[in-house]
Design an enzyme around this catalytic site. Sequence first.
Site, PDB file in Angstrom:
ATOM      1  N   ASN A  16       0.855  -1.184   0.000  1.00 41.01           N
ATOM      2  CA  ASN A  16       0.000   0.000   0.000  1.00 41.01           C
ATOM      3  C   ASN A  16       0.900   1.245   0.000  1.00 41.01           C
ATOM      4  O   ASN A  16       1.684   1.452   0.927  1.00 41.01           O
ATOM      5  CB  ASN A  16      -0.894  -0.042   1.247  1.00 41.01           C
ATOM      6  CG  ASN A  16      -1.834   1.152   1.311  1.00 41.01           C
ATOM      7  OD1 ASN A  16      -1.419   2.278   1.069  1.00 41.01           O
ATOM      8  ND2 ASN A  16      -3.078   0.909   1.649  1.00 41.01           N
ATOM      9  N   HIS A  19       1.035   6.334   1.602  1.00 40.30           N
ATOM     10  CA  HIS A  19       1.828   7.308   2.357  1.00 40.30           C
ATOM     11  C   HIS A  19       2.969   7.941   1.554  1.00 40.30           C
ATOM     12  O   HIS A  19       3.566   8.913   2.000  1.00 40.30           O
ATOM     13  CB  HIS A  19       2.295   6.704   3.678  1.00 40.30           C
ATOM     14  CG  HIS A  19       1.106   6.406   4.545  1.00 40.30           C
ATOM     15  ND1 HIS A  19       0.177   7.370   4.868  1.00 40.30           N
ATOM     16  CD2 HIS A  19       0.665   5.266   5.108  1.00 40.30           C
ATOM     17  CE1 HIS A  19      -0.781   6.826   5.598  1.00 40.30           C
ATOM     18  NE2 HIS A  19      -0.512   5.542   5.753  1.00 40.30           N
ATOM     19  N   ARG A  27       3.190  19.030   0.516  1.00 38.82           N
ATOM     20  CA  ARG A  27       3.657  20.235  -0.177  1.00 38.82           C
ATOM     21  C   ARG A  27       2.906  20.484  -1.494  1.00 38.82           C
ATOM     22  O   ARG A  27       3.264  21.396  -2.233  1.00 38.82           O
ATOM     23  CB  ARG A  27       5.157  20.096  -0.487  1.00 38.82           C
ATOM     24  CG  ARG A  27       6.061  20.349   0.685  1.00 38.82           C
ATOM     25  CD  ARG A  27       6.130  21.845   0.986  1.00 38.82           C
ATOM     26  NE  ARG A  27       6.895  22.098   2.166  1.00 38.82           N
ATOM     27  CZ  ARG A  27       8.175  22.486   2.165  1.00 38.82           C
ATOM     28  NH1 ARG A  27       8.817  22.638   1.036  1.00 38.82           N
ATOM     29  NH2 ARG A  27       8.789  22.713   3.293  1.00 38.82           N
ATOM     30  N   HIS A  52      -5.640   3.664  -1.750  1.00 40.97           N
ATOM     31  CA  HIS A  52      -6.978   3.991  -1.238  1.00 40.97           C
ATOM     32  C   HIS A  52      -7.344   5.380  -1.747  1.00 40.97           C
ATOM     33  O   HIS A  52      -6.735   6.374  -1.354  1.00 40.97           O
ATOM     34  CB  HIS A  52      -6.931   3.965   0.299  1.00 40.97           C
ATOM     35  CG  HIS A  52      -8.252   4.178   0.961  1.00 40.97           C
ATOM     36  ND1 HIS A  52      -8.425   4.040   2.315  1.00 40.97           N
ATOM     37  CD2 HIS A  52      -9.473   4.520   0.468  1.00 40.97           C
ATOM     38  CE1 HIS A  52      -9.694   4.286   2.627  1.00 40.97           C
ATOM     39  NE2 HIS A  52     -10.338   4.584   1.527  1.00 40.97           N
ATOM     40  N   ARG A  54      -9.512   7.996  -1.195  1.00 40.39           N
ATOM     41  CA  ARG A  54     -10.481   8.441  -0.178  1.00 40.39           C
ATOM     42  C   ARG A  54     -11.348   9.559  -0.723  1.00 40.39           C
ATOM     43  O   ARG A  54     -10.936  10.321  -1.600  1.00 40.39           O
ATOM     44  CB  ARG A  54      -9.735   8.946   1.070  1.00 40.39           C
ATOM     45  CG  ARG A  54      -8.966   7.850   1.810  1.00 40.39           C
ATOM     46  CD  ARG A  54      -8.380   8.422   3.097  1.00 40.39           C
ATOM     47  NE  ARG A  54      -9.416   8.681   4.059  1.00 40.39           N
ATOM     48  CZ  ARG A  54      -9.671   7.920   5.131  1.00 40.39           C
ATOM     49  NH1 ARG A  54      -8.926   6.867   5.387  1.00 40.39           N
ATOM     50  NH2 ARG A  54     -10.654   8.221   5.945  1.00 40.39           N
ATOM     51  N   ARG A  58      -7.164  12.833   0.699  1.00 37.20           N
ATOM     52  CA  ARG A  58      -6.064  13.332   1.551  1.00 37.20           C
ATOM     53  C   ARG A  58      -4.684  12.862   1.077  1.00 37.20           C
ATOM     54  O   ARG A  58      -3.693  13.473   1.381  1.00 37.20           O
ATOM     55  CB  ARG A  58      -6.285  12.933   3.010  1.00 37.20           C
ATOM     56  CG  ARG A  58      -6.197  11.454   3.262  1.00 37.20           C
ATOM     57  CD  ARG A  58      -6.208  11.136   4.744  1.00 37.20           C
ATOM     58  NE  ARG A  58      -7.510  11.394   5.335  1.00 37.20           N
ATOM     59  CZ  ARG A  58      -7.895  10.872   6.504  1.00 37.20           C
ATOM     60  NH1 ARG A  58      -7.060  10.104   7.170  1.00 37.20           N
ATOM     61  NH2 ARG A  58      -9.081  11.110   6.991  1.00 37.20           N
ATOM     62  N   HIS A  59      -4.637  11.729   0.382  1.00 36.92           N
ATOM     63  CA  HIS A  59      -3.343  11.300  -0.153  1.00 36.92           C
ATOM     64  C   HIS A  59      -3.434  10.959  -1.646  1.00 36.92           C
ATOM     65  O   HIS A  59      -3.036  11.755  -2.479  1.00 36.92           O
ATOM     66  CB  HIS A  59      -2.682  10.199   0.694  1.00 36.92           C
ATOM     67  CG  HIS A  59      -3.590   9.139   1.264  1.00 36.92           C
ATOM     68  ND1 HIS A  59      -4.477   8.429   0.504  1.00 36.92           N
ATOM     69  CD2 HIS A  59      -3.726   8.680   2.541  1.00 36.92           C
ATOM     70  CE1 HIS A  59      -5.109   7.562   1.265  1.00 36.92           C
ATOM     71  NE2 HIS A  59      -4.700   7.688   2.511  1.00 36.92           N
ATOM     72  N   GLU A  79      -8.651   0.462  -2.947  1.00 38.22           N
ATOM     73  CA  GLU A  79      -9.520   0.490  -1.761  1.00 38.22           C
ATOM     74  C   GLU A  79     -10.488   1.656  -1.922  1.00 38.22           C
ATOM     75  O   GLU A  79     -10.073   2.766  -2.291  1.00 38.22           O
ATOM     76  CB  GLU A  79      -8.685   0.712  -0.493  1.00 38.22           C
ATOM     77  CG  GLU A  79      -7.810  -0.465  -0.152  1.00 38.22           C
ATOM     78  CD  GLU A  79      -6.895  -0.195   1.038  1.00 38.22           C
ATOM     79  OE1 GLU A  79      -6.089  -1.074   1.352  1.00 38.22           O
ATOM     80  OE2 GLU A  79      -6.975   0.908   1.617  1.00 38.22           O
ATOM     81  N   THR A 110      -8.128   3.655   8.274  1.00 38.11           N
ATOM     82  CA  THR A 110      -9.349   2.852   8.340  1.00 38.11           C
ATOM     83  C   THR A 110      -9.455   2.177   9.706  1.00 38.11           C
ATOM     84  O   THR A 110      -8.650   1.305  10.029  1.00 38.11           O
ATOM     85  CB  THR A 110      -9.339   1.786   7.216  1.00 38.11           C
ATOM     86  OG1 THR A 110      -8.827   2.386   6.031  1.00 38.11           O
ATOM     87  CG2 THR A 110     -10.732   1.253   6.968  1.00 38.11           C
ATOM     88  N   GLU A 160     -10.936  -9.270   3.288  1.00 37.23           N
ATOM     89  CA  GLU A 160      -9.656  -8.909   3.895  1.00 37.23           C
ATOM     90  C   GLU A 160      -9.933  -8.723   5.379  1.00 37.23           C
ATOM     91  O   GLU A 160     -10.737  -7.871   5.766  1.00 37.23           O
ATOM     92  CB  GLU A 160      -9.103  -7.621   3.273  1.00 37.23           C
ATOM     93  CG  GLU A 160      -7.747  -7.241   3.866  1.00 37.23           C
ATOM     94  CD  GLU A 160      -7.051  -6.107   3.122  1.00 37.23           C
ATOM     95  OE1 GLU A 160      -7.171  -6.011   1.883  1.00 37.23           O
ATOM     96  OE2 GLU A 160      -6.383  -5.313   3.802  1.00 37.23           O
ATOM     97  N   HIS A 205      -3.677  -4.356   7.662  1.00 34.68           N
ATOM     98  CA  HIS A 205      -3.744  -3.230   8.589  1.00 34.68           C
ATOM     99  C   HIS A 205      -2.850  -3.460   9.808  1.00 34.68           C
ATOM    100  O   HIS A 205      -3.052  -4.405  10.558  1.00 34.68           O
ATOM    101  CB  HIS A 205      -5.171  -2.904   9.069  1.00 34.68           C
ATOM    102  CG  HIS A 205      -5.342  -1.437   9.290  1.00 34.68           C
ATOM    103  ND1 HIS A 205      -4.819  -0.812  10.372  1.00 34.68           N
ATOM    104  CD2 HIS A 205      -5.900  -0.472   8.527  1.00 34.68           C
ATOM    105  CE1 HIS A 205      -5.065   0.474  10.277  1.00 34.68           C
ATOM    106  NE2 HIS A 205      -5.721   0.721   9.162  1.00 34.68           N
ATOM    107  N   GLY A 206      -1.872  -2.591   9.932  1.00 38.10           N
ATOM    108  CA  GLY A 206      -0.973  -2.637  11.084  1.00 38.10           C
ATOM    109  C   GLY A 206       0.071  -3.743  11.025  1.00 38.10           C
ATOM    110  O   GLY A 206       0.836  -3.917  11.977  1.00 38.10           O
ATOM    111  N   GLY A 227       1.222  -1.333   4.304  1.00 41.22           N
ATOM    112  CA  GLY A 227       1.647  -0.005   3.880  1.00 41.22           C
ATOM    113  C   GLY A 227       2.562   0.692   4.855  1.00 41.22           C
ATOM    114  O   GLY A 227       3.770   0.837   4.633  1.00 41.22           O
TER     115      GLY A 227
HETATM  116  N1  PXP Z   1      -5.824  -2.897   4.143  1.00 40.37           N
HETATM  117  C1  PXP Z   1      -6.781  -1.934   4.217  1.00 40.37           C
HETATM  118  C2  PXP Z   1      -8.170  -2.302   3.821  1.00 40.37           C
HETATM  119  C3  PXP Z   1      -6.467  -0.623   4.631  1.00 40.37           C
HETATM  120  O1  PXP Z   1      -7.436   0.307   4.701  1.00 40.37           O
HETATM  121  C4  PXP Z   1      -5.126  -0.315   4.930  1.00 40.37           C
HETATM  122  C5  PXP Z   1      -4.771   1.090   5.328  1.00 40.37           C
HETATM  123  O2  PXP Z   1      -4.935   1.939   4.239  1.00 40.37           O
HETATM  124  C6  PXP Z   1      -4.163  -1.336   4.828  1.00 40.37           C
HETATM  125  C7  PXP Z   1      -4.547  -2.625   4.455  1.00 40.37           C
HETATM  126  C8  PXP Z   1      -2.724  -1.096   5.137  1.00 40.37           C
HETATM  127  O3  PXP Z   1      -2.579  -0.814   6.477  1.00 40.37           O
HETATM  128  P1  PXP Z   1      -1.163  -0.338   7.045  1.00 40.37           P
HETATM  129  O4  PXP Z   1      -0.853   0.950   6.356  1.00 40.37           O
HETATM  130  O5  PXP Z   1      -1.400  -0.186   8.512  1.00 40.37           O
HETATM  131  O6  PXP Z   1      -0.183  -1.414   6.699  1.00 40.37           O
END
Ligand code: PXP
Length: 256
Positions: A16, A19, A27, A52, A54, A58-59, A79, A110, A160, A205-206, A227
């Site tokens: 992902n 970021h 900037r 993603h 959004r 924002r990104h 996403e 999320t 997921e 996620h995480g 990500g």
């Molecule tokens: N999967 C989903 C559905 C997410 O929304 C995110 C965050 O954008 C991720 C995975 C990746 O999460 P992380 O950035 O914490 O690795």
Amino acid sequence: MRKESGGVKMIKLGVNIDHIATLRQARRENVPSVVEAALVCEKAGAYGITVHLREDRRHIQDHDVYNLRKILKTKLNLEMAVANEILCVALDVKPDSVCIVPEKREELTTEGGLDVKNNKKNISNIVSKLQKAGIVVSIFIDADIEQVSACFEIGADAVELHTGKFSLLFKENGFSSIKCKSEFNKITETSKEVFKRKLILNAGHGLDYENVGQICKIQGMNEFNIGFSIISKAIFSGLQKAVFDMKKLIEQNSNL
Ligand code: PXP
């Protein structure tokens, strides 16, 4: 090694790169380039790229999604929230897959899974429109067997599982803590249900370099979307090494 119908199955890594865009948007410049980042991830062995789009942009911006679609040699996973405006972009871009996620304006990231059980009509409508366009549809849910059943009932291709709570408990209390083990068991039990329903099983996620090994042990995992930890490490090690190291870790632990 995990074996599936005679072959070896390794868990895939989707990177992902939201970021990279977060930094660029700080900037409103055109660096760091999202496209360049995606190409580095592919070179380092990523199975696919996740972004993603959004509603608040924002990104990731719309042009990022269109540009990635043009240049990626691997898979594009988009996403998106249950939102008509984003659905129109998805149907136009036609990513390889879409992961439907909940979205709140004020959240940092999320926060929880989508409540499919109580919003079947709305979500199934989006799922079928995406599938008709040839897009594989995944739904981001908490580790909850009833949510898996709801995803199955509305005809999703994949789920997921949200590993955010597990990741937080792992960081705060360690894997051997009762709270972390209990969340891990919940993810394991929910994964069995996903497998039973013959849905594709993904997680994200995480996930980071410390905790990913544990999630690798859950049978039937197809893909992780990671990500923040990769992009954070990349600041010091470079993106290619950060992706390469995560892929290696997943491969090593897939052997268990
Ligand atoms: N999967 C989903 C559905 C997410 O929304 C995110 C965050 O954008 C991720 C995975 C990746 O999460 P992380 O950035 O914490 O690795």
